[in-house]
Design a protein around this motif. Structure first.
Motif, PDB file in Angstrom:
ATOM      1  N   UNK A  95       1.021  -1.379  -0.023  1.00  0.00           N
ATOM      2  CA  UNK A  95      -0.047   0.041   0.023  1.00  0.00           C
ATOM      3  C   UNK A  95       0.812   1.511   0.175  1.00  0.00           C
ATOM      4  N   UNK A  96       1.638   1.440  -1.076  1.00  0.00           N
ATOM      5  CA  UNK A  96       2.697   2.641  -1.278  1.00  0.00           C
ATOM      6  C   UNK A  96       2.149   3.553  -2.031  1.00  0.00           C
ATOM      7  N   UNK A 155      -0.260   0.235 -12.780  1.00  0.00           N
ATOM      8  CA  UNK A 155      -1.246  -0.919 -12.878  1.00  0.00           C
ATOM      9  C   UNK A 155      -0.508  -2.315 -12.882  1.00  0.00           C
ATOM     10  N   UNK A 156       0.398  -2.039 -13.931  1.00  0.00           N
ATOM     11  CA  UNK A 156       1.330  -3.576 -14.226  1.00  0.00           C
ATOM     12  C   UNK A 156       2.218  -3.880 -13.281  1.00  0.00           C
ATOM     13  N   UNK A 157       2.715  -4.982 -13.037  1.00  0.00           N
ATOM     14  CA  UNK A 157       3.711  -5.185 -12.005  1.00  0.00           C
ATOM     15  C   UNK A 157       5.018  -4.573 -12.293  1.00  0.00           C
ATOM     16  N   UNK A 190      -0.080  11.522  -4.741  1.00  0.00           N
ATOM     17  CA  UNK A 190      -0.776  12.123  -6.067  1.00  0.00           C
ATOM     18  C   UNK A 190      -1.705  13.115  -4.938  1.00  0.00           C
ATOM     19  N   UNK A 191      -1.805  14.412  -5.274  1.00  0.00           N
ATOM     20  CA  UNK A 191      -2.651  15.548  -4.684  1.00  0.00           C
ATOM     21  C   UNK A 191      -3.406  15.861  -5.548  1.00  0.00           C
ATOM     22  N   UNK A 192      -4.527  16.412  -4.979  1.00  0.00           N
ATOM     23  CA  UNK A 192      -5.775  17.172  -5.950  1.00  0.00           C
ATOM     24  C   UNK A 192      -6.861  17.661  -5.174  1.00  0.00           C
ATOM     25  N   UNK A 193      -7.890  18.058  -5.924  1.00  0.00           N
ATOM     26  CA  UNK A 193      -9.048  18.485  -5.242  1.00  0.00           C
ATOM     27  C   UNK A 193     -10.031  17.167  -5.552  1.00  0.00           C
ATOM     28  N   UNK A 194     -10.257  16.816  -6.411  1.00  0.00           N
ATOM     29  CA  UNK A 194     -11.246  15.723  -6.663  1.00  0.00           C
ATOM     30  C   UNK A 194     -10.521  14.213  -6.395  1.00  0.00           C
ATOM     31  N   UNK A 195     -11.259  13.413  -5.991  1.00  0.00           N
ATOM     32  CA  UNK A 195     -10.927  12.046  -5.513  1.00  0.00           C
ATOM     33  C   UNK A 195     -10.695  11.499  -7.138  1.00  0.00           C
ATOM     34  N   UNK A 212     -12.579   2.511  -8.664  1.00  0.00           N
ATOM     35  CA  UNK A 212     -11.609   3.430  -9.000  1.00  0.00           C
ATOM     36  C   UNK A 212     -11.021   3.130 -10.170  1.00  0.00           C
ATOM     37  N   UNK A 213     -10.534   4.399 -10.890  1.00  0.00           N
ATOM     38  CA  UNK A 213      -9.986   3.983 -12.095  1.00  0.00           C
ATOM     39  C   UNK A 213      -8.471   3.679 -11.759  1.00  0.00           C
ATOM     40  N   UNK A 214      -7.887   3.903 -10.615  1.00  0.00           N
ATOM     41  CA  UNK A 214      -6.428   3.533 -10.289  1.00  0.00           C
ATOM     42  C   UNK A 214      -6.719   2.715  -8.799  1.00  0.00           C
ATOM     43  N   UNK A 215      -7.273   1.382  -9.070  1.00  0.00           N
ATOM     44  CA  UNK A 215      -7.460   0.790  -7.633  1.00  0.00           C
ATOM     45  C   UNK A 215      -6.489   0.514  -6.692  1.00  0.00           C
ATOM     46  N   UNK A 216      -4.925   0.547  -7.365  1.00  0.00           N
ATOM     47  CA  UNK A 216      -4.029   0.472  -6.549  1.00  0.00           C
ATOM     48  C   UNK A 216      -3.642   1.647  -5.468  1.00  0.00           C
ATOM     49  N   UNK A 217      -4.347   2.744  -5.717  1.00  0.00           N
ATOM     50  CA  UNK A 217      -4.235   4.051  -4.854  1.00  0.00           C
ATOM     51  C   UNK A 217      -5.073   3.731  -3.550  1.00  0.00           C
TER      52      UNK A 217
END
Length: 565
Positions: A56-57, A220-222, A233-238, A246-251
């Protein structure tokens, strides 16, 4: 034109992305921490470092504008990047006291991507046809091209990239894979304002999908995951959802709807503001700052808008600094949607009401807004509303967090073409008109209506404080331009409950005294006996005194009004 010659405006594209070594917002704060407001949150580094190279990095932390996202990203860059090695930036800060302080200090090659800077350079690129580079046709291509170009400033990296036939000008994932296979050293990637494309190019779905595919290719890939010891990552929107995923399930995401366990690291806490007001340079009270800038309850913890607190202390004045930080166009678009009751809900929220909503199906974008639940979810993420937890993790309670946001929302609402048609606005205008016309019966009737509204509940209506709040709610909209309101103002031989002082002499001064299980006559008599008007008689020729009583037996209001000569 060759890659080595590329410049946009006066800003050279290379040297700003891989291992930045220049002063950033965090370093400047540290340099001036003895003379400026500095709140030490460097212990956040230890919590992030604990996840380096773990499963979980990958982190995505989103907050509204001006909530400290960039300064925190800059702090992480200064700590991890080899570019800052030997600068002793963190001496005597919280993180330096931790046992594993030096384990990760300046040990990594950091890729720092500032999406606002990328956008500015892309605008320069597209505005000058002589800068055109073949196959670099949109901001996603341009982003990858700039990062690869910067990586190639390192001669060893350039050699490996040039050897690999599959690495083109816009294949960052392939370039990083080649480098990591050669060096055996994973990068740390920090991307500030990751959601810029979703906000600035919100109607360009093809571009958004291309950007997400770019991020997927990185994480996504190994092979892609092995290139990073940490991604932040930082931002305003999740991160945007497709269906329920989520479009990036690893995050792992931490946002305004689900902030734990990082609630206290973005924004100021009560204890931190208490320390700020101890400074001899601070002329504002803790209570003033609390009223104006606190109210974001993240998992039950009260958080202040940090930028506004710093600005207010610097200026010596509490006011709204929110409108200068972002455009309000998005809020206007959202409240003007056709969803049933959204306008009434916003006005009720401004008056102090709360609204429950569900964030379960929110897709985390600014375009696919399906219903009121999505509207409130987005407004919470943007910082226009606060939200409190309920027993159901997806059901939230929305509210206006503080005086700063309330002032902004009121200004926006008053500019809408439907504003004067709203029943709440009409009632407020009628209440002020009735007071000016000395029509006590109408005032009592209107206050009874306000008392029965959602913003003022019977449960809480149990003292003069509740009655005062009821009248202030009723007069909120009609007194905005012409009056300033003071509560319990010292005057004569005591304190009058409520004063509406006109900004110009064309309007009457209004003094209001409340009674609870007494009488309106007693209230009027008290104003006269205690000489509440004495302070104002030299300033105002037109003074109206108002006595209001509420009876718990009859559940009725009574009002008497007199005009003093």
């Amino acid at each position: 034109m060759t890659a080595d010659d590329v410049e946009f405006g006066e800003v050279k594209v290379m040297g700003n992305i891989l291992n930045p070594d220049k002063d950033n917002s965090f370093i400047r704060l540290v340099k001036f921490k003895d003379s400026e407001i500095f709140v030490d949150k460097t212990d956040f580094i230890g919590k992030i470092s604990a996840k380096i190279s773990a499963d979980k990095r990958f982190f995505a932390i989103t907050r509204p504008r001006r909530f400290g996202k960039t300064v925190t990203a800059d702090m992480l860059s200064a700590y991890y990047s080899k570019g800052y090695a030997g600068q002793k930036i963190f001496d005597n800060l919280k993180i330096s006291k931790e046992k594993n302080y030096e384990e990760h200090l300046n040990k990594y090659n950091v890729i720092y991507i500032d999406m606002n800077s990328i956008k500015d350079k892309y605008i320069s690129y597209t505005s000058d046809k002589s800068l055109y580079i073949e196959d670099i046709d949109d901001i996603v291509d341009f982003l990858q091209y700039l990062v690869i170009l910067d990586l190639k400033e390192n001669k060893n990296y350039a050699e490996q990239i040039n050897k690999a036939p599959l690495v083109g000008k816009k294949s960052l994932s392939s370039a990083l894979d080649v480098i990591c296979r050669y060096t055996g050293e994973p990068f740390i990637l920090i991307m500030d304002e990751w959601d810029l494309i979703y906000r600035e190019y919100k109607n360009e779905t093809v571009l958004q999908e291309k950007f997400i595919e770019f991020l997927r290719g990185l994480f996504k890939s190994k092979d892609g995951q092995d290139c990073f010891a940490l991604a932040y990552l930082t931002g305003i929107l999740p991160i945007k959802k497709y269906n329920s995923q989520s479009a990036l399930n690893g995050f792992k995401e931490y946002n305004m709807l689900a902030p734990e366990p990082f609630e206290t690291y973005f924004g100021f806490t009560e204890d931190e503001v208490a320390e700020i007001v101890k400074s001899p340079d601070c002329t504002l009270s803790h209570q003033e700052l609390k009223k104006w800038y606190e109210g974001y309850k993240l998992n039950g913890i009260d958080i202040y808008n940090p930028n506004s607190v710093v600005s207010a202390v610097s200026d010596g004045k509490c006011k709204s600094y929110w409108s200068g930080t972002s455009s309000n166009e998005e809020f206007v678009r959202l409240i003007n949607t056709d969803f049933q009751g959204i306008k009434e809900d916003i006005i009720n929220l401004i008056e102090g009401d709360e609204v429950t909503f569900s964030c379960a199906n929110f897709q985390n974008d600014m375009v696919n807004i399906k219903d009121k639940n999505d509207v409130f979810s987005l407004l919470v993420c943007l910082g226009y509303l606060g939200c409190a937890e309920t027993k159901n993790q997806y059901r939230k309670v929305a509210y206006v967090p503080n005086a700063e946001i309330k002032a902004v929302l009121m200004d926006i609402v008053r500019e809408q073409n439907w504003y004067e048609r709203m029943e709440t606005i009409k009632r407020s205008e009628s209440l002020l008109k009735a007071i000016k016309e000395l029509d006590g019966a109408t005032v009592a009737t209107l206050i009874q209506e306000i008392h029965n509204s959602s913003a003022v509940t019977l449960l809480d209506y149990n003292d003069e404080e509740s009655l005062t709040y009821c009248v202030m709610t009723g007069l909120l909209w009609s007194t905005l331009d012409d009056y300033s309101c003071h509560r319990e103002d010292q005057s004569g031989k005591g304190r009058v409950d409520l004063v509406y002082e006109p900004i110009t002499r064309r309007q009457p001064l209004i003094l209001i005294e409340f009674k609870y299980d007494g009488s309106a006559e007693e209230a009027i008599a008290q104003i006269k006996k205690q000489e509440y008007c004495k302070r104002y008689t030299g300033q105002f020729k037109n003074i109206i005194i108002v006595g209001i009583n509420y009876s718990t037996k009859t559940k009725d209001h009574q009002c008497l009004i007199e005009k003093l000569n």
